[in-house]
Design a protein around this motif. Sequence first.
Motif, mmCIF file in Angstrom:
data_model
loop_
_atom_site.group_PDB
_atom_site.id
_atom_site.type_symbol
_atom_site.label_atom_id
_atom_site.label_comp_id
_atom_site.label_asym_id
_atom_site.label_seq_id
_atom_site.Cartn_x
_atom_site.Cartn_y
_atom_site.Cartn_z
ATOM 1 N N ASP B 65 27.808 36.908 -48.293
ATOM 2 C CA ASP B 65 26.592 36.108 -48.558
ATOM 3 C C ASP B 65 26.659 35.023 -49.460
ATOM 4 O OD1 ASP B 65 24.994 37.424 -46.577
ATOM 5 O OD2 ASP B 65 24.227 39.084 -48.042
ATOM 6 N N HIS B 214 7.260 33.062 -50.111
ATOM 7 C CA HIS B 214 7.278 31.574 -50.566
ATOM 8 C C HIS B 214 6.560 30.570 -49.448
ATOM 9 C CE1 HIS B 214 10.680 32.999 -48.376
ATOM 10 N NE2 HIS B 214 10.921 31.448 -48.133
ATOM 11 N N THR B 248 20.301 42.130 -51.289
ATOM 12 C CA THR B 248 20.662 42.449 -50.014
ATOM 13 C C THR B 248 20.214 40.992 -48.969
ATOM 14 O OG1 THR B 248 19.635 44.392 -50.392
ATOM 15 C CG2 THR B 248 20.720 44.129 -47.988
ATOM 16 N N THR B 249 19.491 40.240 -49.781
ATOM 17 C CA THR B 249 18.719 39.076 -49.095
ATOM 18 C C THR B 249 19.861 38.103 -48.641
ATOM 19 O OG1 THR B 249 16.941 39.310 -50.525
ATOM 20 C CG2 THR B 249 17.109 37.441 -48.961
ATOM 21 N N GLY B 250 19.935 37.585 -47.695
ATOM 22 C CA GLY B 250 20.859 36.667 -47.070
ATOM 23 C C GLY B 250 20.332 35.303 -47.563
ATOM 24 N N GLN B 251 20.620 34.065 -46.766
ATOM 25 C CA GLN B 251 20.488 32.586 -47.126
ATOM 26 C C GLN B 251 19.050 32.514 -47.567
ATOM 27 O OE1 GLN B 251 23.247 31.253 -48.021
ATOM 28 N NE2 GLN B 251 23.865 33.189 -47.410
ATOM 29 N N ASN B 252 18.274 33.167 -47.005
ATOM 30 C CA ASN B 252 16.742 32.951 -47.074
ATOM 31 C C ASN B 252 16.379 33.034 -48.741
ATOM 32 O OD1 ASN B 252 13.441 34.330 -47.198
ATOM 33 N ND2 ASN B 252 14.183 32.451 -45.753
ATOM 34 N N SER B 255 16.014 29.693 -50.014
ATOM 35 C CA SER B 255 14.592 29.050 -49.559
ATOM 36 C C SER B 255 13.562 29.735 -50.801
ATOM 37 C CB SER B 255 14.317 29.456 -48.223
ATOM 38 O OG SER B 255 12.976 29.025 -47.904
ATOM 39 N N GLN B 256 13.686 30.837 -50.766
ATOM 40 C CA GLN B 256 12.832 31.621 -51.800
ATOM 41 C C GLN B 256 12.823 30.950 -53.138
ATOM 42 O OE1 GLN B 256 13.761 35.874 -52.165
ATOM 43 N NE2 GLN B 256 13.669 36.037 -50.014
ATOM 44 N N MET B 259 11.415 27.285 -53.323
ATOM 45 C CA MET B 259 9.803 27.268 -53.022
ATOM 46 C C MET B 259 9.324 27.692 -54.208
ATOM 47 S SD MET B 259 9.200 26.065 -49.871
ATOM 48 C CE MET B 259 8.350 26.667 -48.455
#
Lengths: 448, 323
Positions: B65, B214, B248-252, B255-256, B259
């Motif tokens: 990731d 976001h 666990t979050t990916g590429q988002n 963005s979070q 924002m």
Amino acid sequence: MIFGNLSEKLQDVFARLRGRGKLTEKDVDAALREVRLALLEADVNFRVVKDFIGRVKSRAMGQEVLGSLTPGHQVIKIVNDELTQLLGGKAIPLTMASTPPTKIMLVGLQGSGKTTTAAKLAAMLGKRGRRPLLVAADVYRPAAIKQLQVLGETVGIPVFNMGQGQSPVNICKAAVEHGRSHNNDVIIFDTAGRLHVDDELMEELGEIKEAVEPHEILLVVDAMTGQDAVNVAASFDERLDLGGVVLTKLDGDARGGAALSIAAVTGKPIKFAAMGEKLTDLEVFHPDRMASRILGMGDVLSLIEKAEEVMDQEKVKALGQKLAAAQFTFEDFLEQLNQVRQMGPLDQIIGMIPGLAGAKQLQGLQVDESQLRKVEAIINSMTPQERRNPSLLNGSRRKRIARGSGTTVQDVNRLVKQFNQTRELMKKLGTFDKGKRRMSKGFLSFFQ
Amino acid sequence: MAWRNLFRRGEGKAPDEPGILDRLKAGLQKTRTMLTDGLDNVLRGHRQIEESLFEELEELLIQADVGMKTTLELVDWLREECRQQKMTDPQGVKPLLAQRMKEILGSCSAPLAEGPDQPTVYLVVGVNGTGKTTTVGKLAARCQRRGQKVLLGAADTFRAAAIEQLETWAARSGAEIVKHQAGADPAAVAHDAAQAAKARGVHTLIIDTAGRLHTKSNLMAELEKIEKVLARSLGRRPDEVLLVVDATTGQNAISQAKMFKGAVEPTGVVLTKLDGTAKGGIVLAIAAEVGLPVKLIGVGEGIDDLRDFHPELFVEAILAEGS
């Protein structure tokens, strides 16, 4: 969004190929590099991407370039077909029991949205004439039971709970009895969130499954999940033999590559998508639409469907023509805002338009309800000439409008600016494929 | 799970204390196994440094990731460095990689800030389901253990039963709580909590907020208002605005972070659920692309499983030799 416009990128890759009859391996490789990047940025698992690209390549190689399609479109089409296929092809409905009650078990990691999904699912089934029962089997997270109770009350669905003192297995068993005696034909079990590597808690899920024999076990997955999604899904599937997946938080800007990874690894269909904070925001999952989203190509079909639901067909036709010519006026603007308001949050709608998901011009376009009333007042304070020809709006006219509508000149200025941005946007939409009329007609034909 | 118990001790002690590295390693076992074993395999599979080695390295980082952009930057840097140093032995790559990762993480590393005057104020924000309320609870417990009086502000008035959840954590940790009713104005809760914190002379005030995606501008505006109101009642910005991110979050997550940065200027990241994921590489991406330091990491479900983040230890733990 970096790859917000994959199709445009592919067009560039293929621009050099004009006039050639076949796609060579090199051409396809160049195009698939872009596709690979788009998929990885969307968090599709690395191995899944590798397999996938291999499959697309063998299909795309040596294909005739059809006269009507540019090679870029053709590769996109193959990619899109394969993605849709991998995501399960068609929307697959819930498994319902032949003799009620149907028992549905929701499982997943912490924070994926199980409790909210349980309530949304119950509300959806309730609306279809079922009599669901919600079961609060999360005895670990503080106030999880209370959360389900509050949600159940909001949507008017009964919630069964035995407090935190009982084991989840006992609660679920008792709930089935309760549901039978209360004539509930669907029972939805909300289980506690757990890590797929936590043996003890995974074992517990197996015990619940054995005890209640659910007809459907749904894995609830956050659309923002990264590369680990495959491991999560594989572990849950191995233990429980999942019936399907619910993808949540799709109303954000996550591209949701996790969906593809899960589908590829488990072969289980994604049945529902949760798209908002309202308890009605649960939709049947559409693989074809998700495919476009993962590729960053927008979701034209959902947009059209939403538009069709609320828009007056005759008006739509007229508007479509105006949009294409970028000739629409403040009167249209007002009407459109009202219709858009019925379709849902504007930012979501815009996210569905191909190529516009990341457009800068959209930043100023957020609409909130109280603002809309102001906008209405301002437009109503304009003369018919002004509404039709906004370029008339000089300083003194703006001052008059502000006075007439009880707003300030700044408000009027802002609206005019927004109006011009929208117009600009529509122009872009109309000429989506870099001035090729074929495409703009194609898009507008959706509205007709 | 045995390794989780290993974390139970050593809270708040100096990072160089013997043993803490082992415990961190155990907690990051999955990440470590993936990166370490993967890395060792890649390096062992080559007799000399060649292009295919870098490609395999790229794959490895993406799978953790780390993200395309940061991965490409990292690998380009490695390639250039190996060329300049005229390195031929693949084993030389590992220390270089560790060095670069530490640089990226260390460039924006900072400990959890304390306020110039009491109360020290932490505002906790993030998208839905990342573990904000749990983090607030664990943070409160940690401060209470250190003998600091803590007040919690229940400014998540939106999610059903969020207030009750925080109340449970308050009871567990021994902290006090200021709450309104569900549906109340979260900014008003923040204001009341700040006033109460000053009046009662508490050491630390922690404000829990509702999860929000976001991309929802109205909810981000609400968050801005909470911060503004809080700053007004305090006479200064909150000492930390902590963005809680699920490991666990990916590429988002990028963005979070971007924002939220546009709305409330987070001062640091809390990375939660790091015990369950084979990844956590998103930490590197956040540091490299957004420049936000990681302040705390959540490595288990226990009340004391919230740790300070040490870039050096983190990198050593995920890249260390063998067991």
